[in-house]
Design an enzyme around this catalytic site. Structure first.
Site, PDB file in Angstrom:
ATOM      1  N   ASP A 198      -7.401  -5.230  13.986  1.00  9.09           N
ATOM      2  CA  ASP A 198      -7.418  -3.882  13.868  1.00  9.09           C
ATOM      3  C   ASP A 198      -6.685  -3.633  12.307  1.00  9.09           C
ATOM      4  O   ASP A 198      -5.572  -3.321  12.173  1.00  9.09           O
ATOM      5  CB  ASP A 198      -6.358  -3.396  14.855  1.00  9.09           C
ATOM      6  CG  ASP A 198      -5.924  -1.572  14.722  1.00  9.09           C
ATOM      7  OD1 ASP A 198      -6.741  -1.089  13.851  1.00  9.09           O
ATOM      8  OD2 ASP A 198      -4.937  -1.226  15.362  1.00  9.09           O
ATOM      9  N   SER A 199      -7.820  -3.525  11.484  1.00  7.14           N
ATOM     10  CA  SER A 199      -7.550  -3.492  10.081  1.00  7.14           C
ATOM     11  C   SER A 199      -7.908  -2.321   9.426  1.00  7.14           C
ATOM     12  O   SER A 199      -8.579  -1.548   9.773  1.00  7.14           O
ATOM     13  CB  SER A 199      -8.245  -4.760   9.386  1.00  7.14           C
ATOM     14  OG  SER A 199      -9.852  -4.524   9.299  1.00  7.14           O
ATOM     15  N   THR A 200      -7.439  -2.136   8.109  1.00 12.51           N
ATOM     16  CA  THR A 200      -8.073  -1.065   7.257  1.00 12.51           C
ATOM     17  C   THR A 200      -9.328  -1.569   6.858  1.00 12.51           C
ATOM     18  O   THR A 200      -9.987  -2.421   7.220  1.00 12.51           O
ATOM     19  CB  THR A 200      -6.844  -0.864   6.114  1.00 12.51           C
ATOM     20  OG1 THR A 200      -6.697  -1.798   5.464  1.00 12.51           O
ATOM     21  CG2 THR A 200      -5.796  -0.222   6.778  1.00 12.51           C
ATOM     22  N   ASP A 201      -9.948  -0.736   5.890  1.00 10.20           N
ATOM     23  CA  ASP A 201     -11.235  -0.989   5.175  1.00 10.20           C
ATOM     24  C   ASP A 201     -11.095  -2.513   4.393  1.00 10.20           C
ATOM     25  O   ASP A 201      -9.965  -2.619   4.105  1.00 10.20           O
ATOM     26  CB  ASP A 201     -11.751  -0.025   4.276  1.00 10.20           C
ATOM     27  CG  ASP A 201     -11.926   1.226   5.074  1.00 10.20           C
ATOM     28  OD1 ASP A 201     -12.538   1.192   6.261  1.00 10.20           O
ATOM     29  OD2 ASP A 201     -11.823   2.365   4.405  1.00 10.20           O
ATOM     30  N   ASP A 230       0.183   0.918  13.452  1.00  8.58           N
ATOM     31  CA  ASP A 230       0.946   2.009  13.884  1.00  8.58           C
ATOM     32  C   ASP A 230       1.537   1.803  15.408  1.00  8.58           C
ATOM     33  O   ASP A 230       1.910   2.820  16.026  1.00  8.58           O
ATOM     34  CB  ASP A 230      -0.238   2.953  13.862  1.00  8.58           C
ATOM     35  CG  ASP A 230      -1.471   2.736  14.293  1.00  8.58           C
ATOM     36  OD1 ASP A 230      -1.632   2.454  15.685  1.00  8.58           O
ATOM     37  OD2 ASP A 230      -2.337   2.502  13.552  1.00  8.58           O
ATOM     38  N   HIS A 266      -7.901   3.803  19.544  1.00  7.94           N
ATOM     39  CA  HIS A 266      -6.919   2.707  20.189  1.00  7.94           C
ATOM     40  C   HIS A 266      -7.599   2.201  21.355  1.00  7.94           C
ATOM     41  O   HIS A 266      -7.520   1.170  21.775  1.00  7.94           O
ATOM     42  CB  HIS A 266      -5.642   3.195  20.246  1.00  7.94           C
ATOM     43  CG  HIS A 266      -4.956   3.374  18.962  1.00  7.94           C
ATOM     44  ND1 HIS A 266      -4.347   4.494  18.452  1.00  7.94           N
ATOM     45  CD2 HIS A 266      -4.817   2.394  17.738  1.00  7.94           C
ATOM     46  CE1 HIS A 266      -4.064   4.232  16.917  1.00  7.94           C
ATOM     47  NE2 HIS A 266      -4.274   2.957  16.847  1.00  7.94           N
ATOM     48  N   GLN A 279       0.866  -1.403  -0.103  1.00 10.15           N
ATOM     49  CA  GLN A 279      -0.060   0.014  -0.012  1.00 10.15           C
ATOM     50  C   GLN A 279       0.850   1.272  -0.007  1.00 10.15           C
ATOM     51  O   GLN A 279       2.131   1.164   0.234  1.00 10.15           O
ATOM     52  CB  GLN A 279      -0.892   0.014   1.217  1.00 10.15           C
ATOM     53  CG  GLN A 279      -0.321  -0.161   2.600  1.00 10.15           C
ATOM     54  CD  GLN A 279      -0.942  -0.524   3.881  1.00 10.15           C
ATOM     55  OE1 GLN A 279      -2.076  -0.427   3.700  1.00 10.15           O
ATOM     56  NE2 GLN A 279      -0.535  -1.249   4.673  1.00 10.15           N
TER      57      GLN A 279
END
Length: 277
Positions: free
Chosen positions: A155-158, A86, A62, A31
C-alpha cells in the site's frame, strides 16, 4: 471564502476540491503531510501535495486492496502490509476472522500519528490485538523475513521518494521469498489512462518473478481519471481458483464497495489496459 485544493496531473488535467480549512500541515523526515477539511468529502490526506484519500470515498481503495487478495487465498492467517500509514488497509484486513496476525510496516511514523489524530474512522484498527505496527523500512523488513506470510499488500505512494524502491524487480524477488509457497501479493498499480509507462515497467518486473500476474480495477474519485488499478501476483493461485465465497457473502453486507460480483468483475479489463499486461 472560496478556497480550493487543486492537484495537477502530468497530462494537463487536474482535480479540484473545495476546502473549508487546513487542519494540519507539516513535514516528516520523508515527506510533506497535509490534512484538509473539505466542504463535501470530509477530511483529505495529502502527501507531498498528492491526494491519498478523502474520508467520503476511501473505502473504494482500502476495501479493494485488502479484500481481493484475502478472499482469493484459502487460508490467509498471516498478512503483511507495507506502507498503509493511514490505517485503512489494516482496518479492512483485521475484519477477516481467518487472519490471526497482521504486520504493518510503515516507514513514516508521522503519517500514522496524524492519521490517528485527524482521521479516526480510517485509522481505527491500530489498537486491534491482531495488528503489529512497525515503524521501519519495508524493504529491509521483507529481506529479513523469508517464507513467512500468506498475503503481502503493498500500500504505497507513487514510485517517487520513499516508495521508489517498492516498484523494482529486486524488491519483488524479496517479496516472493517472503511469501509462503502459496502466497499472494497485491500492490497499488497506478492508472492505465495516465501512467502506462510506470505500469508496463511494474508488470514486466512482476512477471519476471511471479508465475501468475494480472491486474484488477477499482473506481476511486480522488485519483487521476477515477480509475485505479492493482497488481495481483501469486505463486500458486489464480484469483478464481479457490475463493472463499461463503466468507465474502458473510462480510459483503458490512462493506461499501466490495462484494461477490465485484470480486469477479474487477478482473475484467478494457482492451487498452490489457495492453499493459
Amino acid at each position: 471564502m472560496d478556497l480550493w485544493f487543486t492537484e495537477k496531473y502530468e497530462n494537463n488535467t487536474a482535480l479540484s476540491i473545495k476546502i473549508k480549512k487546513t487542519l494540519y500541515s507539516g513535514k516528516s523526515p520523508f515527506q510533506k503531510i497535509d490534512i484538509l477539511e473539505s466542504e463535501d468529502l470530509g477530511r483529505i490526506l495529502l502527501l507531498d501535495d498528492f491526494i491519498m484519500l478523502t474520508e467520503a470515498h476511501e473505502f473504494a481503495y482500502h476495501e479493494m486492496i485488502a479484500h481481493v487478495p484475502l478472499f482469493a487465498h484459502p487460508n490467509p492467517e498471516k498478512v503483511l502490509i507495507i506502507g498503509g500509514g493511514d490505517g485503512g488497509t489494516a482496518r479492512e484486513v483485521v475484519k477477516h476472522d481467518v487472519v490471526k496476525k497482521c504486520v504493518m510496516c510503515e516507514i513514516d511514523g508521522m503519517v500514522v500519528e496524524k492519521s490517528k489524530e485527524y482521521l479516526p474512522t480510517v485509522a481505527s484498527a491500530f489498537d486491534n490485538p491482531k495488528l503489529d505496527l512497525l515503524i521501519d523500512d519495508g524493504i529491509k523488513y521483507i529481506k529479513e523475513n523469508k517464507d513467512t506470510f500468506d498475503v503481502i499488500i503493498i500500500d504505497s505512494t507513487d514510485p517517487i521518494g520513499p516508495a521508489e524502491g517498492l516498484f523494482k524487480q529486486e524488491f519483488y524477488k524479496q517479496v516472493f521469498n517472503c511469501l509462503k509457497d502459496d502466497g499472494i501479493m497485491v500492490a497499488q498499480a497506478e492508472n492505465p489512462y495516465y501512467y502506462t509507462d510506470i505500469q508496463k515497467d511494474m508488470f514486466d518486473n512482476l512477471k519476471a518473478v511471479f508465475p501468475i500476474v494480472t491486474m484488477y480495477l477499482s473506481f476511486i474519485p480522488f485519483y487521476p481519471s477515477g480509475m485505479w488499478s492493482f497488481a495481483f501476483a501469486s505463486k500458486k493461485y489464480k484469483y478464481n481458483d479457490n475463493p472463499r465465497i461463503s466468507d465474502i457473502e458473510n462480510m459483503e453486507k458490512t462493506l461499501k464497495y466490495f462484494n461477490n460480483d465485484i470480486f469477479y468483475g474487477c478482473f475484467a479489463l478494457p482492451n487498452f489496459a490489457k495492453v499493459v499486461l
